[in-house]
Structures are given as structure tokens and as C-alpha cells.
Design a protein around this motif. Structure first.
Motif, PDB file in Angstrom:
ATOM      1  N   PRO A   1      17.949  50.671  38.726  1.00 28.51           N
ATOM      2  CA  PRO A   1      17.298  48.754  39.650  1.00 28.51           C
ATOM      3  C   PRO A   1      18.449  47.749  39.170  1.00 28.51           C
ATOM      4  O   PRO A   1      18.333  46.655  40.035  1.00 28.51           O
ATOM      5  N   SER A   2      19.164  47.253  37.718  1.00 27.66           N
ATOM      6  CA  SER A   2      19.931  46.224  37.990  1.00 27.66           C
ATOM      7  C   SER A   2      20.810  46.232  38.804  1.00 27.66           C
ATOM      8  O   SER A   2      21.105  45.655  40.152  1.00 27.66           O
ATOM      9  N   LEU A   3      21.942  47.432  40.104  1.00 30.70           N
ATOM     10  CA  LEU A   3      22.609  47.943  40.697  1.00 30.70           C
ATOM     11  C   LEU A   3      21.692  46.916  41.996  1.00 30.70           C
ATOM     12  O   LEU A   3      22.128  46.277  43.327  1.00 30.70           O
ATOM     13  N   THR A   4      20.665  47.872  42.425  1.00 30.45           N
ATOM     14  CA  THR A   4      19.760  48.129  43.602  1.00 30.45           C
ATOM     15  C   THR A   4      19.449  45.913  43.440  1.00 30.45           C
ATOM     16  O   THR A   4      19.875  45.404  44.431  1.00 30.45           O
ATOM     17  N   LYS A   5      18.876  45.687  42.405  1.00 36.91           N
ATOM     18  CA  LYS A   5      18.970  43.937  41.881  1.00 36.91           C
ATOM     19  C   LYS A   5      20.397  42.987  43.084  1.00 36.91           C
ATOM     20  O   LYS A   5      20.052  42.117  43.316  1.00 36.91           O
ATOM     21  N   VAL A   6      21.528  43.522  42.745  1.00 40.31           N
ATOM     22  CA  VAL A   6      22.420  42.448  42.711  1.00 40.31           C
ATOM     23  C   VAL A   6      23.195  42.940  44.334  1.00 40.31           C
ATOM     24  O   VAL A   6      23.093  41.887  44.966  1.00 40.31           O
ATOM     25  N   MET A   7      22.375  44.436  44.468  1.00 45.79           N
ATOM     26  CA  MET A   7      22.394  44.213  46.296  1.00 45.79           C
ATOM     27  C   MET A   7      21.842  43.447  46.878  1.00 45.79           C
ATOM     28  O   MET A   7      22.266  43.360  48.187  1.00 45.79           O
ATOM     29  N   THR A   8      20.746  43.334  46.475  1.00 41.76           N
ATOM     30  CA  THR A   8      19.317  42.462  47.209  1.00 41.76           C
ATOM     31  C   THR A   8      19.786  41.483  47.391  1.00 41.76           C
ATOM     32  O   THR A   8      18.912  40.167  48.201  1.00 41.76           O
ATOM     33  N   ASP A   9      20.281  40.444  46.300  1.00 41.84           N
ATOM     34  CA  ASP A   9      20.321  39.313  46.114  1.00 41.84           C
ATOM     35  C   ASP A   9      20.634  38.612  47.756  1.00 41.84           C
ATOM     36  O   ASP A   9      22.610  38.869  48.122  1.00 41.84           O
ATOM     37  N   PRO A  10      20.023  37.636  47.575  1.00 44.75           N
ATOM     38  CA  PRO A  10      20.627  37.488  49.120  1.00 44.75           C
ATOM     39  C   PRO A  10      22.186  35.983  48.684  1.00 44.75           C
ATOM     40  O   PRO A  10      23.155  36.034  49.863  1.00 44.75           O
ATOM     41  N   LYS A  11      22.553  35.484  46.990  1.00 44.04           N
ATOM     42  CA  LYS A  11      23.309  35.309  47.545  1.00 44.04           C
ATOM     43  C   LYS A  11      25.078  36.100  47.313  1.00 44.04           C
ATOM     44  O   LYS A  11      26.474  35.791  47.379  1.00 44.04           O
ATOM     45  N   ASN A  12      24.603  37.375  47.338  1.00 45.76           N
ATOM     46  CA  ASN A  12      25.917  38.158  46.822  1.00 45.76           C
ATOM     47  C   ASN A  12      25.624  38.786  48.846  1.00 45.76           C
ATOM     48  O   ASN A  12      26.965  39.675  48.897  1.00 45.76           O
ATOM     49  N   MET A  13      25.392  38.617  49.536  1.00 46.95           N
ATOM     50  CA  MET A  13      24.708  38.712  50.577  1.00 46.95           C
ATOM     51  C   MET A  13      26.457  38.348  51.603  1.00 46.95           C
ATOM     52  O   MET A  13      27.010  39.453  52.262  1.00 46.95           O
ATOM     53  N   GLY A  14      27.437  37.425  51.680  1.00 46.64           N
ATOM     54  CA  GLY A  14      28.694  37.094  52.185  1.00 46.64           C
ATOM     55  C   GLY A  14      29.315  37.836  51.691  1.00 46.64           C
ATOM     56  O   GLY A  14      30.433  38.690  51.756  1.00 46.64           O
ATOM     57  N   THR A  15      29.211  39.079  50.116  1.00 45.60           N
ATOM     58  CA  THR A  15      30.358  39.414  49.417  1.00 45.60           C
ATOM     59  C   THR A  15      29.967  41.089  50.017  1.00 45.60           C
ATOM     60  O   THR A  15      31.413  41.455  49.870  1.00 45.60           O
ATOM     61  N   PHE A  16      29.803  41.866  50.295  1.00 45.98           N
ATOM     62  CA  PHE A  16      28.816  42.803  51.113  1.00 45.98           C
ATOM     63  C   PHE A  16      29.611  43.087  52.203  1.00 45.98           C
ATOM     64  O   PHE A  16      29.883  43.886  53.353  1.00 45.98           O
ATOM     65  N   VAL A  17      29.061  41.844  52.701  1.00 45.73           N
ATOM     66  CA  VAL A  17      29.202  41.798  55.028  1.00 45.73           C
ATOM     67  C   VAL A  17      30.811  41.424  54.971  1.00 45.73           C
ATOM     68  O   VAL A  17      32.101  41.665  55.899  1.00 45.73           O
ATOM     69  N   ASN A  18      31.765  40.488  54.354  1.00 45.86           N
ATOM     70  CA  ASN A  18      33.565  40.295  54.796  1.00 45.86           C
ATOM     71  C   ASN A  18      33.992  40.523  53.816  1.00 45.86           C
ATOM     72  O   ASN A  18      33.958  40.456  52.011  1.00 45.86           O
ATOM     73  N   ARG A  19      34.701  41.807  54.315  1.00 46.48           N
ATOM     74  CA  ARG A  19      35.969  41.907  52.947  1.00 46.48           C
ATOM     75  C   ARG A  19      37.085  41.715  52.818  1.00 46.48           C
ATOM     76  O   ARG A  19      38.100  41.888  54.164  1.00 46.48           O
ATOM     77  N   PRO A  20      37.316  40.609  52.434  1.00 48.85           N
ATOM     78  CA  PRO A  20      39.114  40.173  51.429  1.00 48.85           C
ATOM     79  C   PRO A  20      39.595  40.950  51.902  1.00 48.85           C
ATOM     80  O   PRO A  20      39.908  41.509  51.067  1.00 48.85           O
ATOM     81  N   ALA A  21      41.618  40.654  52.779  1.00 47.90           N
ATOM     82  CA  ALA A  21      42.925  41.295  52.095  1.00 47.90           C
ATOM     83  C   ALA A  21      42.706  40.715  50.631  1.00 47.90           C
ATOM     84  O   ALA A  21      43.066  39.075  50.546  1.00 47.90           O
ATOM     85  N   LEU A  22      42.252  40.570  49.535  1.00 47.73           N
ATOM     86  CA  LEU A  22      42.547  40.590  48.337  1.00 47.73           C
ATOM     87  C   LEU A  22      43.490  40.138  47.708  1.00 47.73           C
ATOM     88  O   LEU A  22      44.064  38.553  46.952  1.00 47.73           O
ATOM     89  N   GLY A  23      44.966  40.200  48.478  1.00 46.75           N
ATOM     90  CA  GLY A  23      46.413  40.170  47.810  1.00 46.75           C
ATOM     91  C   GLY A  23      46.802  38.861  47.666  1.00 46.75           C
ATOM     92  O   GLY A  23      47.419  37.763  47.493  1.00 46.75           O
ATOM     93  N   MET A  24      45.905  38.290  49.245  1.00 45.57           N
ATOM     94  CA  MET A  24      46.464  37.311  50.316  1.00 45.57           C
ATOM     95  C   MET A  24      45.458  36.117  49.925  1.00 45.57           C
ATOM     96  O   MET A  24      45.502  34.829  50.068  1.00 45.57           O
ATOM     97  N   MET A  25      44.317  36.640  50.487  1.00 43.73           N
ATOM     98  CA  MET A  25      42.963  35.622  50.812  1.00 43.73           C
ATOM     99  C   MET A  25      41.931  36.190  49.647  1.00 43.73           C
ATOM    100  O   MET A  25      40.649  35.785  50.439  1.00 43.73           O
ATOM    101  N   PRO A  26      41.930  35.750  48.145  1.00 42.87           N
ATOM    102  CA  PRO A  26      40.607  36.359  47.757  1.00 42.87           C
ATOM    103  C   PRO A  26      39.631  35.213  47.685  1.00 42.87           C
ATOM    104  O   PRO A  26      39.513  33.851  47.854  1.00 42.87           O
TER     105      PRO A  26
END
Length: 487
Positions: A108-133
């Protein structure tokens, strides 16, 4: 077959789950905590793979190889320690996706993270972490990976998986070693020129004393020929791992002799390879060999091996052993220079000492350098581990597991041997590979337990950290019944 399985399933759903110990008595399953949402036990409707799995396998076969596919899963219906397949079979999972599900399915704790609207951008956009984190990258590393960093490590490099974690850790070792040899991080013009044409001195003939399946890692793993066959590899030194008798405390004298032999040979290899100009830049060690057959040595062996690396140079699991890092059992203030991780950590990467930090851009680099969504989930996983005290839980469940395995190997000595483990990181050997693969693992699965093998004849156990004592008893019941039918 289907009728008897169905009866077992209906019985499980109509009464509290009971467990039969290896010695023959049954255990009443304890009442669950209010927040714990999980099934009562296995529920088998068909053989595995079932009809639906077979149809899906036929569809997939037209696209890619399915020879290693066991069955297809319904992950939405899976919960906690139980994996459900597409035919509705519910199985106690003691293998957890090759040891990569830390706190069970659909926590349930991980499901809550996945469904939290404020995390939506993190799951939708995958950055090149070494250059533009992203803005929160440092914060998530501090609250996640760095919150559980091994003692003495202040830096972490994220990666996507275990193989690329090890591969880049090897690169970091070689870079550090060459800087040390030349006395400067600045390469010579000749080194720069020859590096792009794969020649010395730019590409030096260095070695590692020996896990993973990319090219460099293949050179330091020595099991499963099918993963290495037809693939070029490096001619690097191979040190023997002690072939010990278990339990370790019952065979101390014999094991001490074997460990001394292996330590002596490891140091001899370093000397010989250095003398022929192919210097050993580092020693790669798994605290518990996994693919190699789940072997572990005494803590003293690792302490002495660390002493050898300090003499000749300066040169990895996520809680299953009862400590967050397996090497913490060794009791060393300075156990390693680099510690790689993956699996239950959800993301890959490695911790490193300051001296292993890259000295120029792009020396350790790829497009993704990991997956920031996994850092987000890991932060929550670590919170659950601490809140629910799951490291101590792994010790308790592991004690039940190992004592049960000892009982079973005594009871079925013609079939089982060498029970061993630390925490729930346990294993046992079967008399031969064919019996393990074609009888024991398949029959256990059809009775409702998912297991996995390693080495030539070993069954390894990799339950989630939410695996409790009653799950261990339940597993031992089914394992006992499975072996009894093979007599």
C-alpha cells in the motif's frame, strides 16, 4: 489433478491457514495486523503453466524467445508474499522475481507513491540524470540511497541494473588504478591517441581478480556456460571460492584449512599477474555467491581477504541477511572501496570512496544513469523497512527457515544436503540438477510455492522482507510434502 488442486484451494479459503513443521506438527497462523492485507495461503486451480499461460507463450514466441518463460503473471491480483498467475493460481513466492521485490507485491505504501498526483511528472518524464536531473534529485538520494549507505561511504553513483552497476564500478576501479600508477589524473597525448584504437597504453592490460552478464562482468563470473558461450571475454585471473561444509560452526577446523588454501592462492595470483605486467587492479567478491550456488564463507575469510587487497592495492544485498549490507556481518571498519547494489534496492548503482570519484566529465556515464522513479519508490521502501523493523523480521523468519531446512535434510538425507544461509538468504542442495529442475521445483510450484535454482544443484530462497514466521512454516509444510512424494 485439477480436482485435487481445487479442493485444496477451497479448503484454504474457508478456514485459517495451518502450517505443518518439518518435524510433523502444525502451526496455527497468527492473527494479522489490521494494516496487513494478504491472502491466507496458496490457492491452486490448474497446473503451472496453465492454459492461459500457454496461449500467451504461443503469442510471445512469434516475437521473442520464450524458452526461459515459466508462466505469465497477474501482478494486479498479487499481494504481499503471494504471486498470482493469469490462470488464477495463487502461489507463495519465495523467489520474488529473482530477489528483486523488497516489501512484497502491491504494498500500500508504494501504491500511494504511484498514485500521488505530485509524483506524476516523475513517472511521465524520464530525465538523463547525468546531465539534466530534476530539482528533487539530490533530496531523494539523501533520503533514499544515502540514508542506508554503508559505513564510510559518502558518494553514490546511480545506474539502471546490477550488470551496468558492476560494469561501471569496474571502470571506476581501473580509472583510479591508472591515476595512481601515472601519479596524475591527466593522461598523456599517447594514452589519449591509443585509447580510441583499443591499444596500449591508452587501453592498459589491467585485470580484476574475481558477477553480471555484460562483457566485463562476464569475465568475473564463472557459472552458467550458456551465458558466456560464443561471447568474447577477458583473460582475467580466477581465484577459487572456498568449498565449505555447513553449518560453518560445526566444521571450523576443516573449513579453516580450505579458506587458508583459497586465500593463499588469491595472493599468489595477484603476485604472478603483477609480475607478468598484467596488474590486478581490484578484487571482486560477493559476500554470498548467488548464481555460483549460494555459498558463503566465514566472516574471518572476508576480513583476511580485505587485508590482502590492502597489501597489494586498495581496491555487495538489501536487508535479506538481517543487516542492510551483507558485508556488515564481517565487523570491518573499512570493508571495501566500492559497494555495488541492485535487486531489492529497486535501482542499480554503487557507493564509492571519494578517491574513486571521476576526475573528468563522461568518464562514468550513460543516457539514463538509473531511473529517478525508482529513487522515489526506494525512499518509501526504506521508510517501511525501518517502521516495520523488517531487518529483525528477516532474522526471525530466517531462523525458522534454516532450522526447518536442517530438519528436512536430516529427514531426507538421500535428497537434500548443505543447508546454509544468513537471515532469509538461505539455500539447500538437491542430489542432482535433473531432480532439482524437473521434479522438485516443478512439483513445489504446482503445490503453490515459487522457488528458484542457482549453481548446479542448489535451491535458493529469496523471500520479500515482509516474509514472516508463519510464511516460513507454510513453505516448509509444502516443501516437506513435495519431497515426500519423490521418495
Amino acid at each position: 489433478m485439477a480436482s485435487s488442486i481445487l479442493n485444496r484451494c477451497l479448503a484454504s479459503s474457508l478456514r485459517p491457514s495451518l502450517g505443518l513443521s518439518a518435524s510433523g506438527y502444525r502451526h496455527q497462523q497468527p492473527a494479522k495486523r489490521v494494516e496487513e492485507v494478504e491472502f491466507d495461503g496458496p490457492c491452486m486451480k490448474t497446473e503451472v503453466p496453465g492454459p492461459r499461460s500457454k496461449i500467451l507463450a504461443q503469442q510471445l514466441e512469434g516475437i521473442q524467445s520464450v524458452v526461459q518463460v515459466n508462466f505469465f503473471c497477474d501482478y494486479e491480483e498479487s499481494k504481499g508474499n503471494y504471486l498470482v498467475d493469469v490462470d488464477g493460481n495463487r502461489m507463495l513466492d519465495v523467489y520474488t522475481q529473482i530477489a528483486s521485490i523488497p516489501i512484497g507485491y502491491n504494498h500500500p505504501s508504494l501504491t500511494k507513491v504511484m498514485t500521488d498526483p505530485k509524483n506524476m511528472g516523475t513517472f511521465v518524464n524520464r530525465p538523463a540524470l547525468g546531465m539534466m536531473p530534476p530539482e528533487q534529485f539530490s533530496e531523494k538520494l539523501v533520503n533514499g540511497l544515502m540514508a542506508v549507505a554503508p559505513k564510510g561511504f559518502s558518494r553514490v553513483q546511480t545506474m539502471a541494473c546490477g550488470s551496468c552497476s558492476n560494469e561501471n564500478a569496474y571502470k571506476a576501479i581501473f580509472i583510479w588504478y591508472r591515476n595512481k600508477m601515472r601519479g596524475s589524473p591527466e593522461p598523456t597525448p599517447e594514452e589519449v591517441r591509443t585509447s580510441v584504437i583499443n591499444q596500449v597504453p591508452g587501453c592498459p592490460d589491467l585485470t580484476l581478480l574475481s558477477h553480471g552478464r555484460t562483457l566485463g562482468c562476464l569475465a568475473t563470473t564463472h557459472t552458467k556456460a550458456i551465458q558466456k558461450l560464443d561471447v568474447p571475454s577477458f583473460d582475467w585471473p580466477i581465484a577459487p571460492f572456498p568449498q565449505l561444509r555447513y553449518p560453518l560452526d560445526q566444521f571450523e577446523r576443516e573449513n579453516a584449512q580450505e579458506e587458508a588454501r583459497c586465500l593463499e592462492e588469491a595472493e599468489d595470483l595477484i603476485v604472478k599477474w603483477n609480475q607478468k605486467g598484467r596488474h590486478v587492479a581490484g578484487v571482486v567478491i560477493e559476500p554470498i555467491q548467488a548464481e555460483g550456488g549460494d555459498n558463503h564463507a566465514s566472516f574471518d575469510f572476508y576480513r583476511k581477504l580485505r587485508g590482502i587487497t590492502k597489501k597489494w592495492m586498495r581496491c555487495r544485498r538489501g536487508g535479506s541477511t538481517g543487516k542492510f549490507w551483507a558485508h556488515e556481518h564481517w565487523g570491518l571498519d573499512d570493508p571495501a572501496d566500492i559497494v555495488s547494489f541492485s535487486k531489492k534496492m529497486l535501482t542499480g548503482g554503487y557507493y564509492q570512496k571519494d578517491s574513486f570519484q571521476p576526475d573528468m566529465p563522461f568518464r562514468i556515464f550513460n543516457t539514463w544513469l538509473g531511473d529517478h522513479t525508482k529513487n522515489l519508490l526506494l525512499t518509501e521502501v526504506i521508510k517501511v523497512i525501518k517502521t516495520e523493523n523488517l531487518l529483525d523480521q528477516a532474522k526471525r523468519s530466517g531462523k525458522v527457515m534454516l532450522e526447518g531446512l536442517y530438519d528436512l535434510q536430516d529427514k531426507y538425507s538421500h535428497m537434500l544436503s548443505r543447508a546454509r544461509g544468513i537471515g532469509t538468504f538461505c539455500a539447500i542442495d538437491v542430489k542432482d540438477e535433473d531432480t532439482r529442475n524437473n521434479l522438485l521445483l516443478l512439483k513445489a510450484r504446482n503445490k503453490g510455492v515459487v522457488l528458484g535454482g542457482c549453481g548446479t544443484q542448489t535451491i535458493r530462497f529469496r523471500p520479500a522482507l515482509v516474509f514472516r514466521e508463519h510464511h516460513a512454516h507454510l513453505f516448509l509444510d509444502i516443501f516437506n510434502d513435495t519431497i515426500a512424494e519423490l521418495k
